[in-house]
Design an enzyme around this catalytic site. Structure first.
Site, PDB file in Angstrom:
ATOM      1  N   THR A  94       0.818  -1.214   0.000  1.00  0.00           N
ATOM      2  CA  THR A  94       0.000   0.000   0.000  1.00  0.00           C
ATOM      3  C   THR A  94       0.849   1.260   0.000  1.00  0.00           C
ATOM      4  OG1 THR A  94      -1.835  -1.064   1.112  1.00  0.00           O
ATOM      5  CG2 THR A  94      -1.660   1.305   1.407  1.00  0.00           C
ATOM      6  N   THR A 102       1.583  -4.469   4.203  1.00  0.00           N
ATOM      7  CA  THR A 102       1.421  -4.832   5.612  1.00  0.00           C
ATOM      8  C   THR A 102       0.820  -6.227   5.800  1.00  0.00           C
ATOM      9  OG1 THR A 102      -0.758  -3.799   5.734  1.00  0.00           O
ATOM     10  CG2 THR A 102       1.140  -2.439   6.336  1.00  0.00           C
ATOM     11  N   ASP A 103       0.058  -6.708   4.797  1.00  0.00           N
ATOM     12  CA  ASP A 103      -0.719  -7.932   5.026  1.00  0.00           C
ATOM     13  C   ASP A 103       0.135  -9.141   5.391  1.00  0.00           C
ATOM     14  OD1 ASP A 103      -3.002  -6.527   4.625  1.00  0.00           O
ATOM     15  OD2 ASP A 103      -3.296  -7.158   2.543  1.00  0.00           O
ATOM     16  N   SER A 141       1.482  -7.433  -0.998  1.00  0.00           N
ATOM     17  CA  SER A 141       2.171  -8.485  -0.235  1.00  0.00           C
ATOM     18  C   SER A 141       1.362  -9.765  -0.133  1.00  0.00           C
ATOM     19  CB  SER A 141       2.591  -7.983   1.144  1.00  0.00           C
ATOM     20  OG  SER A 141       1.505  -7.927   2.016  1.00  0.00           O
TER      21      SER A 141
HETATM   22  N1  ASP Z   1      -2.719  -5.356   0.522  1.00  0.00           N
HETATM   23  C1  ASP Z   1      -1.629  -4.496   0.951  1.00  0.00           C
HETATM   24  C2  ASP Z   1      -0.363  -5.320   0.975  1.00  0.00           C
HETATM   25  O1  ASP Z   1      -0.145  -6.073   1.886  1.00  0.00           O
HETATM   26  C3  ASP Z   1      -1.927  -3.925   2.294  1.00  0.00           C
HETATM   27  C4  ASP Z   1      -0.906  -2.967   2.813  1.00  0.00           C
HETATM   28  O2  ASP Z   1       0.192  -2.822   2.353  1.00  0.00           O
HETATM   29  O3  ASP Z   1      -1.238  -2.295   3.836  1.00  0.00           O
HETATM   30  O4  ASP Z   1       0.419  -5.229   0.059  1.00  0.00           O
END
Ligand code: ASP
Length: 332
Positions: A15, A87-88, A56
């Site tokens: 993200t 973050t995932d 991710s």
């Molecule tokens: N879907 C995103 C990822 O993990 C979520 C994020 O980065 O907060 O790439």
């Protein structure tokens, strides 16, 4: 004037580097990322390298190897490394990289954001600043920085889908926090180096995560043996109990006899599994399962994937799970 620290930013997507696309947010190596890094260049001498450009959710163990290898081969000449990541699955990557890079000799700090840098309200600038400060701290280890807190990568868990305090350090104090006094590092949390930095280049995907539910069919263990799994992390109930009536134990016995390493952790996020307390746990121990104690699921999974990747025999795997390699498990 003190020379600026030389820091390397490895980008992998997520993200933090996303912009709106036709079907929703897509990671891009955007100008916005550059703009943010440029602002930080008045404090640090920063070099940026793109390693991946993925949400991710799409990151696999092969990419953990690529990230670890990039850190290992590019680290000389830098005081610290920041890895921007979605973050995932960041807690998995940070845990896996911890085991792939034992005794790493520079700070390696994972970070990301809940809102893209392209958004005026993004938490990305703050997270990047904390991550760069930790990378400049001279404290070696693999960390995750988020919401002005820094934790060991192998103790981090994503708890919130949208909240800015998305990560928590489970069963371990923060390695550092940002306060009115700046970055305060807790030396007692930092991993102890025992030798030269090393890179492992193999990891196994043959590990299954099984969450027990009341009434779960014991046939699941036969299916996992048939599918060729070599390791199972089993999230048991509470202190580590499972339903020992209804043939559940037979399934585990078969798996252990087939040479599968079964690590038992708890479904409770906090505190430690301890199979010695209840009869339903002791029976498991008699079968030869391995205690995952207070490890996070992410750390237990990636440690087992790493250990099996090195072709360790079940007894070696048991021995490696009995000790802390980088702070992932409380020392007994
Ligand atoms: N879907 C995103 C990822 O993990 C979520 C994020 O980065 O907060 O790439």
């Amino acid at each position: 004037m003190e020379e600026k620290k030389r820091l390397l930013l490895l980008t992998t997507g997520g993200t933090i580097a996303s912009v709106p696309g036709a079907d929703g947010l897509e990671p891009k190596r955007s100008e916005v990322m550059e703009r943010e890094v440029n602002q930080l260049r008045s404090y640090y001498n920063i070099t940026v390298r793109d390693v991946l450009c993925l949400d991710s959710s799409n990151i696999t163990p092969e990419q953990w190897l690529l990230i670890a290898e990039s850190i290992f081969t590019l680290r000389s000449g830098y005081d610290g490394i920041v890895v921007s990541h979605g973050t995932d699955t960041m807690a998995y990557t940070a845990s896996a990289v911890t085991f792939l890079l034992p005794d790493i000799d520079v700070p390696v700090v994972f970070t990301g954001s809940q809102l893209p840098l392209a958004d005026v309200l993004s938490d990305g600038p703050d997270n990047l600043r904390t991550a760069f400060a930790m990378a400049a701290s001279g404290k070696p280890g693999v960390f995750l920085a988020f919401d002005r807190k820094v934790m060991l990568g192998c103790r981090s868990v994503k708890l919130r889908a949208t909240g800015f305090n998305a990560f928590e350090s489970v069963n371990a104090r923060y390695a550092a926090t940002v306060t009115g006094l700046g970055l305060r590092v807790d030396e007692s949390v930092l991993p102890r180096r025992r030798g030269e930095a090393k890179l492992y280049t193999r990891i196994s995907s043959d590990v299954f995560l099984l969450k027990l539910t009341p009434g779960l069919s014991p046939k699941i263990f036969d299916a996992l043996v048939d599918m060729g799994y070599r390791g199972i992390v089993m999230e048991a109930f509470g202190l580590g109990g499972m339903n020992i009536l209804h043939q559940g134990l037979d399934g585990i016995r078969k798996a252990v006899n087939a040479g599968i390493s079964v690590v038992v952790t708890t479904q409770c996020l906090y505190d430690s599994a301890n199979l010695g307390v209840y009869q339903v746990g002791s029976r498991l121990l008699e079968l030869g399962v391995i205690q995952g104690r207070d490890m996070t699921t992410e750390a237990a999974m990636t440690k087992l994937m790493w250990a099996i990747g090195q072709n360790m025999a079940p007894e070696e795997i048991r021995a490696v799970f009995a000790r802390s390699l980088a702070g992932e498990i409380a020392e007994e």
